[in-house]
Design an enzyme around this catalytic site. Structure first.
Site, short mmCIF file in Angstrom:
data_model
loop_
_atom_site.label_atom_id
_atom_site.label_comp_id
_atom_site.label_asym_id
_atom_site.label_seq_id
_atom_site.Cartn_x
_atom_site.Cartn_y
_atom_site.Cartn_z
N HIS A 19 20.46 20.62 -40.44
CA HIS A 19 19.00 20.72 -40.50
C HIS A 19 18.61 22.03 -41.20
O HIS A 19 19.05 23.11 -40.81
CB HIS A 19 18.38 20.64 -39.11
CG HIS A 19 16.89 20.52 -39.19
ND1 HIS A 19 16.26 19.30 -39.32
CD2 HIS A 19 15.91 21.46 -39.27
CE1 HIS A 19 14.97 19.49 -39.45
NE2 HIS A 19 14.72 20.79 -39.42
N ALA A 20 17.76 21.92 -42.21
CA ALA A 20 17.45 23.08 -43.05
C ALA A 20 16.79 24.20 -42.26
O ALA A 20 15.94 23.96 -41.40
CB ALA A 20 16.52 22.65 -44.18
N HIS A 25 10.07 24.64 -49.47
CA HIS A 25 9.61 24.94 -48.10
C HIS A 25 10.39 26.13 -47.54
O HIS A 25 9.80 27.08 -47.02
CB HIS A 25 9.80 23.70 -47.22
CG HIS A 25 9.54 23.93 -45.76
ND1 HIS A 25 8.31 23.68 -45.18
CD2 HIS A 25 10.33 24.43 -44.76
CE1 HIS A 25 8.38 24.00 -43.88
NE2 HIS A 25 9.58 24.46 -43.61
N GLU A 26 11.70 26.07 -47.64
CA GLU A 26 12.52 27.14 -47.06
C GLU A 26 12.28 28.47 -47.77
O GLU A 26 12.24 29.52 -47.13
CB GLU A 26 14.01 26.78 -47.12
CG GLU A 26 14.39 25.55 -46.29
CD GLU A 26 13.96 25.63 -44.84
OE1 GLU A 26 13.85 26.74 -44.29
OE2 GLU A 26 13.71 24.57 -44.25
N HIS A 52 9.52 30.42 -46.24
CA HIS A 52 9.93 31.28 -45.11
C HIS A 52 10.56 32.57 -45.63
O HIS A 52 10.27 33.67 -45.16
CB HIS A 52 10.97 30.57 -44.24
CG HIS A 52 10.45 29.40 -43.45
ND1 HIS A 52 9.39 29.49 -42.59
CD2 HIS A 52 10.87 28.10 -43.39
CE1 HIS A 52 9.18 28.30 -42.01
NE2 HIS A 52 10.06 27.44 -42.48
N GLU A 66 5.21 27.85 -41.46
CA GLU A 66 5.61 26.54 -41.99
C GLU A 66 4.79 26.14 -43.21
O GLU A 66 5.21 25.28 -43.99
CB GLU A 66 5.47 25.48 -40.90
CG GLU A 66 6.37 25.69 -39.69
CD GLU A 66 7.84 25.84 -40.06
OE1 GLU A 66 8.26 25.31 -41.11
OE2 GLU A 66 8.56 26.53 -39.31
N HIS A 106 14.61 19.42 -33.44
CA HIS A 106 13.85 20.48 -32.77
C HIS A 106 13.88 20.39 -31.25
O HIS A 106 13.54 21.36 -30.58
CB HIS A 106 12.42 20.48 -33.28
CG HIS A 106 12.34 20.65 -34.77
ND1 HIS A 106 12.77 19.68 -35.66
CD2 HIS A 106 11.92 21.69 -35.54
CE1 HIS A 106 12.60 20.10 -36.91
NE2 HIS A 106 12.10 21.32 -36.87
N TYR A 136 4.17 22.50 -37.10
CA TYR A 136 4.21 21.67 -38.31
C TYR A 136 2.92 20.86 -38.46
O TYR A 136 2.46 20.60 -39.57
CB TYR A 136 5.41 20.73 -38.31
CG TYR A 136 6.73 21.46 -38.22
CD1 TYR A 136 7.24 22.15 -39.32
CD2 TYR A 136 7.46 21.48 -37.04
CE1 TYR A 136 8.45 22.82 -39.25
CE2 TYR A 136 8.68 22.15 -36.96
CZ TYR A 136 9.16 22.82 -38.06
OH TYR A 136 10.36 23.49 -37.99
O1 X8Z Z 1 12.17 21.42 -39.74
C1 X8Z Z 1 11.56 21.49 -40.79
C2 X8Z Z 1 12.03 22.44 -41.87
C3 X8Z Z 1 12.65 23.66 -41.34
S1 X8Z Z 1 11.51 24.72 -40.60
C4 X8Z Z 1 13.05 21.74 -42.74
N1 X8Z Z 1 10.51 20.67 -41.03
C5 X8Z Z 1 10.05 19.71 -40.04
C6 X8Z Z 1 11.07 18.62 -39.84
O2 X8Z Z 1 11.96 18.46 -40.67
O3 X8Z Z 1 11.00 17.92 -38.83
C7 X8Z Z 1 9.69 20.66 -42.22
C8 X8Z Z 1 8.76 19.50 -42.04
C9 X8Z Z 1 8.78 19.14 -40.59
ZN ZN Z 2 10.13 25.46 -41.90
#
Ligand code: X8Z
Ligand code: ZN
Length: 633
Positions: A373-374, A403-404, A407, A431, A532, A542
């Site tokens: 997960h990024a 997106h990254e 951050h 975010e 998460h 988000y």
């Molecule tokens: O978790 C993330 C990022 C890292 S902060 C990749 N996002 C959420 C997800 O993937 O569930 C970005 C969009 C929503």
């Molecule tokens: Zn993020």
């Protein structure tokens, strides 16, 4: 530290009985409070890099040793934080410099994982947290348990959903991934008890209230605020849902919906959170303005591979092919990063340090489990910034890199602040930074970097482009809300452990209009299949980001001098936009977010009018398409 660190607020001070103790210590002074805050900041600078490194290892090299070390490091830093919060009580009720008062308030909220003071429980908590994240990262589904060749992890299972349109293949990938969280259920139940105990020791009703306290407003008002924003965007979501459901019914017949809801495994995404991968099914005006970025990226990767093969100068063995394939994967991943960096640099922001390219994890290692997960990391408050991803040459991953880097640039912009203030104005700001840049990746920009053909100018092209974006941005909104609706309920006890899965699917139905294809009883733990939850990253951020990023976008468009329709604006290359953005980011969380928002946008409120204005053409089009249909679920 990782980005999902503190999020803070004007909160509730513990304020108890100062001066009533028997063995009265000499009264504290404001100067001592200043010195205390300075010491806390200095300690963070000294000690946080070590726990960040331990966490990095545990996420990029999952095994029992890295987990032990990460859990221990986290134990030490949570114990230290707890001690600081207790020490800070000495200053309750004192008249302090605003900066000092804010720092002390923020300290109490500096973790999403409040730990109990009891050392045994603290150790138990960090072990559970590390184990759950490790289980997620190592999550594997084998369609034939006796044949390792049939085993797939999240990346491969996700690409089945993204690209296969076969109903059963998608269902198997979906159900397969949702087996990995079954063993997390007991850990999660215990985790909830422990963080709630930690939150109560800090004076909060439960951990959910503590999370809601991080927004410079009363936690009770914050819940209403999210309801208000959802109310603004719900009609747009309902139109999109109606259209997509109709198209799925056309494609899959009766199986295209479940009692008016969208089947969870048919949206092109494991969690039905973004639907952009369904573009091949949903594109209204076929071929008008080619928006297929993924196939261009894939072609670039294959081009690189062929170049490497050709330069080998002999017939490639199977081993050569694997090796060169890896080199090509890495080369395209880095090229995608450089492309994203270039956008930020075009705004006048600095180049990324060389160490970013040396130390980041760009592609999935072959020989060990990692958390794919990024995420974006600041390891030492002084330039050791990295991302951790398992990049594939797809559009989805390409925008995730932007997106990254949002951050990363936020970290760099506020690195000059004391560590306590090094965080987003609120977590939704963090975010939103990179996504705001993604909104400026208009068809015109993408064509300028060779990822799509010259953009078409027509109403059809506009609707195509808007629908494509809405499938990610509008579809996401109820998902962004419901994860923490579930967790808030779990933390406050209104959702009991024996109802974890039932409550999860009720929320999925209510907010998203999404349903599983079959029974999902309590023998499953479906929330745990979303990063998460085992990773304990709050999620309302988000939802807020998806509202805010359109506000930011509008403000930066204005700063860049854009005139004309909002959706045509790209501020690529605009130093004016960049300067304004950087100034906002450089404030970190040193002041209430309302003030920071005002400096950027002129207003102090989060507000959905920007996203609604943006999608106004699409909304009208959707209403036309849906006319005469029964929408809703
Ligand atoms: O978790 C993330 C990022 C890292 S902060 C990749 N996002 C959420 C997800 O993937 O569930 C970005 C969009 C929503
Ligand atoms: Zn993020």
């Amino acid at each position: 530290m990782k980005m999902h660190r503190p999020l803070l607020a004007l909160a509730i001070s513990a304020g108890l009985l100062a001066g009533c103790t028997k063995d009265a210590a000499p009264p504290a002074t404001a100067a001592e409070a200043d010195a205390f805050v300075a010491r806390v900041n200095e300690t963070f600078r000294q000690t946080n890099p070590e726990s960040a490194s331990a966490q990095w290892l545990a996420s990029t090299y999952i095994n029992s040793d890295s987990q032990l070390i990460a859990a221990k490091a986290q134990e030490r830093s949570l114990a230290q934080l707890k001690a600081f919060v207790e020490e800070a009580r000495r200053f309750d009720g004192l008249e302090l410099k605003p900066e000092t008062a804010r720092a002390i308030q923020l300290l109490k909220l500096a973790t999403a994982m409040p730990a109990p003071k009891d050392p045994a429980k603290l150790a138990e908590l960090t072990q559970i947290a590390t184990r759950m994240e490790g289980m997620y990262g190592a999550g594997t589904y084998c369609s034939d348990p006796d044949d390792p060749g049939t085993c797939k992890q999240i990346g491969e299972l996700s690409s089945v959903l993204a690209t296969s349109r076969d109903y059963d293949a998608q269902l198997e990938a979906w159900a397969g991934w949702h087996t990995i969280s079954v063993p997390m259920r007991d850990d999660y139940r215990r985790f909830v008890e422990l963080v709630n105990e930690g939150a109560r020791e800090l004076g909060f009703a439960d951990a959910g209230e503590m999370w809601r306290a991080g927004y410079d407003m009363d936690p009770a008002d914050f819940r209403d605020e999210t309801d208000r924003l959802w109310g603004q965007v719900k009609p747009l979501y309902e139109q999109l849902h109606c259209y997509v459901r109709g198209q799925l019914e056309e494609k899959y017949g009766e199986k295209g919906s479940v009692d008016g809801k969208i089947p969870a495994h048919l949206t092109g995404n494991m969690w039905a959170q973004q639907w952009g991968n369904l573009w091949d099914v949903l594109e209204p005006y076929k071929g008008v303005g080619s928006l297929d970025v993924s196939s261009r990226l894939k072609a670039q990767r294959d081009g690189e591979y062929n170049r490497l093969l050709a330069s080998l100068g002999r017939a490639a063995t199977a081993a050569d092919q694997v090796e060169l394939g890896r080199q090509a994967d890495l080369a395209i991943a880095k090229a995608m990063n450089e492309r994203a960096e270039d956008f930020y640099v075009s705004l006048g922001m600095p180049r990324l340090p060389e160490s970013f390219y040396q130390r980041s994890q760009f592609i999935k290692p072959r020989d060990r489990d990692v958390v794919c997960h990024a995420s974006a990391w600041d390891l030492n408050y002084q330039g050791d910034v990295r991302i951790k991803m398992c990049i594939e040459p797809t559009e989805e991953e390409f925008t995730t890199i932007y997106h990254e880097l949002g951050h990363i640039y936020y970290y760099l912009a506020y690195n000059h602040l004391p560590p306590i203030f090094q965080s987003g104005a609120h977590d939704g700001f963090h975010e939103a930074i990179g996504d705001t840049i993604v909104l400026a990746m208009t068809p015109r920009y993408l064509s300028s970097i060779g990822l799509v053909d010259a953009p078409a100018q027509s109403r059809e092209a506009l609707i195509n482009a808007q629908l494509k974006l809405a499938l990610d941005k509008v579809a996401f909104l109820p998902f962004g809300l419901l994860i923490d609706r579930w967790r808030w309920g779990v933390f406050d006890g209104s959702i009991r452990p024996e109802d974890y899965n039932k409550a999860w699917w009720e929320l999925r139905a209510r907010y998203q209009g999404v349903a599983p294809a079959g029974e999902r009883g309590e023998d499953f733990f479906d929330p745990g299949a979303k990063y998460h939850v085992p990773g304990n990253t709050p999620y309302t951020r988000y939802f807020l980001s998806h509202i805010l990023q359109f506000q930011f976008y509008r403000a930066l468009c204005e700063a860049s001098g854009h005139t004309g329709p909002l959706h045509e604006c790209s501020y690529y290359g605009s130093k004016e936009a960049g300067e304004k953005y950087w100034a906002m980011m450089a404030k970190g969380q040193s002041q209430p977010w309302q003030q920071t928002l005002k400096e950027l946008t002129g207003g102090e409120q989060m507000d959905a009018s920007a996203i609604l204005d943006y999608f106004a053409p699409l909304q009208a089009w959707l209403e036309e398409q849906n006319r005469g249909k029964t929408c809703g679920w």
